[in-house]
Design an enzyme around this catalytic site. Structure first.
Site, PDB file in Angstrom:
ATOM      1  N   GLY A 141      43.161  62.185  38.881  1.00 18.20           N
ATOM      2  CA  GLY A 141      44.070  63.328  39.004  1.00 18.20           C
ATOM      3  C   GLY A 141      43.698  64.179  40.205  1.00 18.20           C
ATOM      4  O   GLY A 141      43.981  65.379  40.235  1.00 18.20           O
ATOM      5  N   MET A 193      44.466  70.789  39.110  1.00 21.85           N
ATOM      6  CA  MET A 193      43.067  70.849  38.656  1.00 21.85           C
ATOM      7  C   MET A 193      42.162  69.977  39.523  1.00 21.85           C
ATOM      8  O   MET A 193      41.022  70.348  39.808  1.00 21.85           O
ATOM      9  CB  MET A 193      42.966  70.431  37.178  1.00 21.85           C
ATOM     10  CG  MET A 193      43.147  71.554  36.191  1.00 21.85           C
ATOM     11  SD  MET A 193      42.125  72.997  36.521  1.00 21.85           S
ATOM     12  CE  MET A 193      40.491  72.316  36.384  1.00 21.85           C
ATOM     13  N   THR A 233      41.849  66.264  30.294  1.00 21.79           N
ATOM     14  CA  THR A 233      43.303  66.138  30.099  1.00 21.79           C
ATOM     15  C   THR A 233      43.692  66.633  28.710  1.00 21.79           C
ATOM     16  O   THR A 233      42.986  66.354  27.729  1.00 21.79           O
ATOM     17  CB  THR A 233      43.704  64.658  30.264  1.00 21.79           C
ATOM     18  OG1 THR A 233      43.338  64.251  31.581  1.00 21.79           O
ATOM     19  CG2 THR A 233      45.189  64.455  30.065  1.00 21.79           C
ATOM     20  N   THR A 234      44.813  67.355  28.642  1.00 21.65           N
ATOM     21  CA  THR A 234      45.300  67.833  27.339  1.00 21.65           C
ATOM     22  C   THR A 234      46.396  66.886  26.843  1.00 21.65           C
ATOM     23  O   THR A 234      46.706  65.888  27.497  1.00 21.65           O
ATOM     24  CB  THR A 234      45.816  69.285  27.435  1.00 21.65           C
ATOM     25  OG1 THR A 234      46.893  69.329  28.358  1.00 21.65           O
ATOM     26  CG2 THR A 234      44.719  70.226  27.894  1.00 21.65           C
ATOM     27  N   PHE A 290      37.700  74.201  29.543  1.00 21.07           N
ATOM     28  CA  PHE A 290      36.329  74.291  30.045  1.00 21.07           C
ATOM     29  C   PHE A 290      35.965  75.716  30.477  1.00 21.07           C
ATOM     30  O   PHE A 290      35.043  75.894  31.263  1.00 21.07           O
ATOM     31  CB  PHE A 290      36.121  73.291  31.190  1.00 21.07           C
ATOM     32  CG  PHE A 290      35.883  71.885  30.692  1.00 21.07           C
ATOM     33  CD1 PHE A 290      34.607  71.484  30.306  1.00 21.07           C
ATOM     34  CD2 PHE A 290      36.914  70.987  30.566  1.00 21.07           C
ATOM     35  CE1 PHE A 290      34.379  70.196  29.819  1.00 21.07           C
ATOM     36  CE2 PHE A 290      36.698  69.692  30.089  1.00 21.07           C
ATOM     37  CZ  PHE A 290      35.420  69.295  29.720  1.00 21.07           C
ATOM     38  N   HIS A 300      51.575  80.020  29.935  1.00 26.59           N
ATOM     39  CA  HIS A 300      51.092  79.218  31.071  1.00 26.59           C
ATOM     40  C   HIS A 300      52.153  79.166  32.156  1.00 26.59           C
ATOM     41  O   HIS A 300      53.319  79.484  31.915  1.00 26.59           O
ATOM     42  CB  HIS A 300      50.778  77.781  30.630  1.00 26.59           C
ATOM     43  CG  HIS A 300      49.436  77.630  29.981  1.00 26.59           C
ATOM     44  ND1 HIS A 300      49.238  77.815  28.646  1.00 26.59           N
ATOM     45  CD2 HIS A 300      48.226  77.308  30.500  1.00 26.59           C
ATOM     46  CE1 HIS A 300      47.960  77.615  28.351  1.00 26.59           C
ATOM     47  NE2 HIS A 300      47.317  77.306  29.460  1.00 26.59           N
ATOM     48  N   LYS A 304      53.543  73.481  33.519  1.00 26.28           N
ATOM     49  CA  LYS A 304      52.760  72.862  32.430  1.00 26.28           C
ATOM     50  C   LYS A 304      53.671  71.992  31.566  1.00 26.28           C
ATOM     51  O   LYS A 304      54.739  72.425  31.150  1.00 26.28           O
ATOM     52  CB  LYS A 304      52.068  73.926  31.582  1.00 26.28           C
ATOM     53  CG  LYS A 304      51.160  73.321  30.537  1.00 26.28           C
ATOM     54  CD  LYS A 304      50.198  74.331  29.965  1.00 26.28           C
ATOM     55  CE  LYS A 304      49.334  73.723  28.876  1.00 26.28           C
ATOM     56  NZ  LYS A 304      48.427  72.694  29.345  1.00 26.28           N
ATOM     57  N   GLY A 309      46.788  72.683  24.746  1.00 24.31           N
ATOM     58  CA  GLY A 309      45.626  72.099  24.057  1.00 24.31           C
ATOM     59  C   GLY A 309      44.690  73.196  23.572  1.00 24.31           C
ATOM     60  O   GLY A 309      44.090  73.086  22.490  1.00 24.31           O
TER      61      GLY A 309
HETATM   62  P1  NAD Z   1      49.184  68.224  37.839  1.00 23.17           P
HETATM   63  O1  NAD Z   1      50.526  67.780  37.384  1.00 23.17           O
HETATM   64  O2  NAD Z   1      49.084  69.238  38.929  1.00 23.17           O
HETATM   65  O3  NAD Z   1      48.313  66.947  38.286  1.00 23.17           O
HETATM   66  C1  NAD Z   1      48.281  65.752  37.522  1.00 23.17           C
HETATM   67  C2  NAD Z   1      47.441  64.729  38.279  1.00 23.17           C
HETATM   68  O4  NAD Z   1      47.330  63.569  37.437  1.00 23.17           O
HETATM   69  C3  NAD Z   1      48.077  64.246  39.593  1.00 23.17           C
HETATM   70  O5  NAD Z   1      47.052  63.958  40.529  1.00 23.17           O
HETATM   71  C4  NAD Z   1      48.771  62.947  39.176  1.00 23.17           C
HETATM   72  O6  NAD Z   1      48.948  62.020  40.254  1.00 23.17           O
HETATM   73  C5  NAD Z   1      47.762  62.419  38.166  1.00 23.17           C
HETATM   74  N1  NAD Z   1      48.357  61.456  37.241  1.00 23.17           N
HETATM   75  C6  NAD Z   1      49.479  61.590  36.510  1.00 23.17           C
HETATM   76  N2  NAD Z   1      49.740  60.445  35.824  1.00 23.17           N
HETATM   77  C7  NAD Z   1      48.731  59.594  36.136  1.00 23.17           C
HETATM   78  C8  NAD Z   1      48.419  58.259  35.752  1.00 23.17           C
HETATM   79  N3  NAD Z   1      49.188  57.565  34.910  1.00 23.17           N
HETATM   80  N4  NAD Z   1      47.290  57.681  36.276  1.00 23.17           N
HETATM   81  C9  NAD Z   1      46.484  58.375  37.125  1.00 23.17           C
HETATM   82  N5  NAD Z   1      46.735  59.628  37.516  1.00 23.17           N
HETATM   83  C10 NAD Z   1      47.849  60.234  37.025  1.00 23.17           C
HETATM   84  O7  NAD Z   1      48.457  68.752  36.517  1.00 23.17           O
HETATM   85  P2  NAD Z   1      47.219  69.771  36.395  1.00 23.17           P
HETATM   86  O8  NAD Z   1      47.732  71.179  36.271  1.00 23.17           O
HETATM   87  O9  NAD Z   1      46.212  69.453  37.444  1.00 23.17           O
HETATM   88  O10 NAD Z   1      46.651  69.387  34.953  1.00 23.17           O
HETATM   89  C11 NAD Z   1      46.142  68.093  34.705  1.00 23.17           C
HETATM   90  C12 NAD Z   1      45.660  68.021  33.256  1.00 23.17           C
HETATM   91  O11 NAD Z   1      44.535  68.894  33.085  1.00 23.17           O
HETATM   92  C13 NAD Z   1      46.707  68.460  32.232  1.00 23.17           C
HETATM   93  O12 NAD Z   1      46.582  67.676  31.067  1.00 23.17           O
HETATM   94  C14 NAD Z   1      46.294  69.902  31.949  1.00 23.17           C
HETATM   95  O13 NAD Z   1      46.765  70.389  30.718  1.00 23.17           O
HETATM   96  C15 NAD Z   1      44.791  69.729  31.967  1.00 23.17           C
HETATM   97  N6  NAD Z   1      44.000  70.950  32.115  1.00 23.17           N
HETATM   98  C16 NAD Z   1      42.845  70.985  31.414  1.00 23.17           C
HETATM   99  C17 NAD Z   1      42.022  72.091  31.532  1.00 23.17           C
HETATM  100  C18 NAD Z   1      40.722  72.092  30.762  1.00 23.17           C
HETATM  101  O14 NAD Z   1      39.930  73.053  30.919  1.00 23.17           O
HETATM  102  N7  NAD Z   1      40.456  71.066  29.941  1.00 23.17           N
HETATM  103  C19 NAD Z   1      42.370  73.159  32.355  1.00 23.17           C
HETATM  104  C20 NAD Z   1      43.557  73.091  33.072  1.00 23.17           C
HETATM  105  C21 NAD Z   1      44.381  71.966  32.957  1.00 23.17           C
END
Ligand code: NAD
Length: 222
Positions: A10, A15, A75-76, A101, A130, A134, A140
């Site tokens: 990702g 993120m 990932t959520t 996190f 959010h 999102k 999550g």
């Molecule tokens: P985003 O849409 O900006 O980015 C998603 C990324 O995932 C992109 O790089 C995309 O190319 C990649 N991706 C999508 N499908 C894919 C696949 N099948 N194979 C490989 N890569 C793939 O999203 P974001 O805002 O960066 O959030 C990403 C995830 O992180 C979400 O699930 C979000 O809820 C989660 N998140 C978690 C926390 C935490 O603290 N745990 C905090 C913020 C966001």
């Protein structure tokens, strides 16, 4: 902290970019990048971070197994089968999984687990707000906090507006009082900083399934 070679699944997302900024500033080396378009390998990672989509999980798991690299799973919207797959992976490598996190959210979860039972007879409403990109709702984090209260059916309200990184509140009420617990992430950087602590923990940890609470408890510094 020793220099870590790391991979990000990702990497091109919101993120992923935050993680690369925080890890670069701390002197760590990006050696593997993966996103929806494919995977670029430039070396053997000591740890892999996945903040992408549940659809990426099979590739992430194969990468971790192939390199015997621990995983920070951020990932959520993961389903039961995804969590089972992560637990199976954790028999071979350390897996730190959290839907949030941020230190404050993790402390709030611990507080809820200990004290929400005392408010069992009070009403409870959960709210989360959010940014408008999102994909999942409720977040999550809202689910994680709701689970910590032990009240899986508590009403949970979601708003998607502007660029908000993440607001969560739990509001308890009875006839005479309202008690509100709230957390606001001021930027996505806090999640990346937490992911860095989790990575430093994971590279030293034995195989097993860990939460961010385990990371905080080990350091005992908040
Ligand atoms: P985003 O849409 O900006 O980015 C998603 C990324 O995932 C992109 O790089 C995309 O190319 C990649 N991706 C999508 N499908 C894919 C696949 N099948 N194979 C490989 N890569 C793939 O999203 P974001 O805002 O960066 O959030 C990403 C995830 O992180 C979400 O699930 C979000 O809820 C989660 N998140 C978690 C926390 C935490 O603290 N745990 C905090 C913020 C966001």
């Amino acid at each position: 902290m020793k220099c870590m070679k790391y991979g990000v699944v990702g990497f091109s997302g919101r993120m992923g970019k935050e993680i690369i900024n925080v890890f670069t500033d701390a002197g760590h080396e990006l050696v593997l990048k993966s996103d929806a378009l494919g995977t670029e390998r430039g070396g053997r990672p000591d740890v892999i971070l996945d903040f992408s989509s549940s659809a990426a999980l099979p590739v992430t798991i194969a990468l971790c197994e192939g390199y015997a690299a621990p995983l920070i799973a951020g990932t959520t919207a993961l389903g039961d089968a995804d969590l089972t797959a992560l637990k199976t992976l954790s028999e071979k490598v350390a897996v730190v999984q959290s839907f949030n996190f941020a230190t404050g959210v993790t402390l709030l979860r611990m507080i809820m687990r200990d004290y929400a039972p005392l408010l069992e007879s009070w009403d409870l409403e959960i709210e989360e707000t959010h940014h408008n990109k999102k994909k999942d709702a409720p977040s999550g984090t809202a689910i994680l906090l709701r689970d910590a209260t032990g009240r899986k059916n508590a009403p949970t309200h979601s708003m998607r507006i502007g660029g908000v990184p993440g607001d969560h509140s739990l509001r308890f009420g009875n006839e005479g009082e309202i008690l509100t617990f709230a957390h606001r992430a001021l930027s996505r950087g806090v999640f990346a900083i937490g992911a860095l602590s989790a990575a430093a923990f994971a590279v030293e940890a034995k195989p097993g399934f860990y939460t961010f609470e385990d990371v905080l408890n080990k350091g005992r510094k908040v």
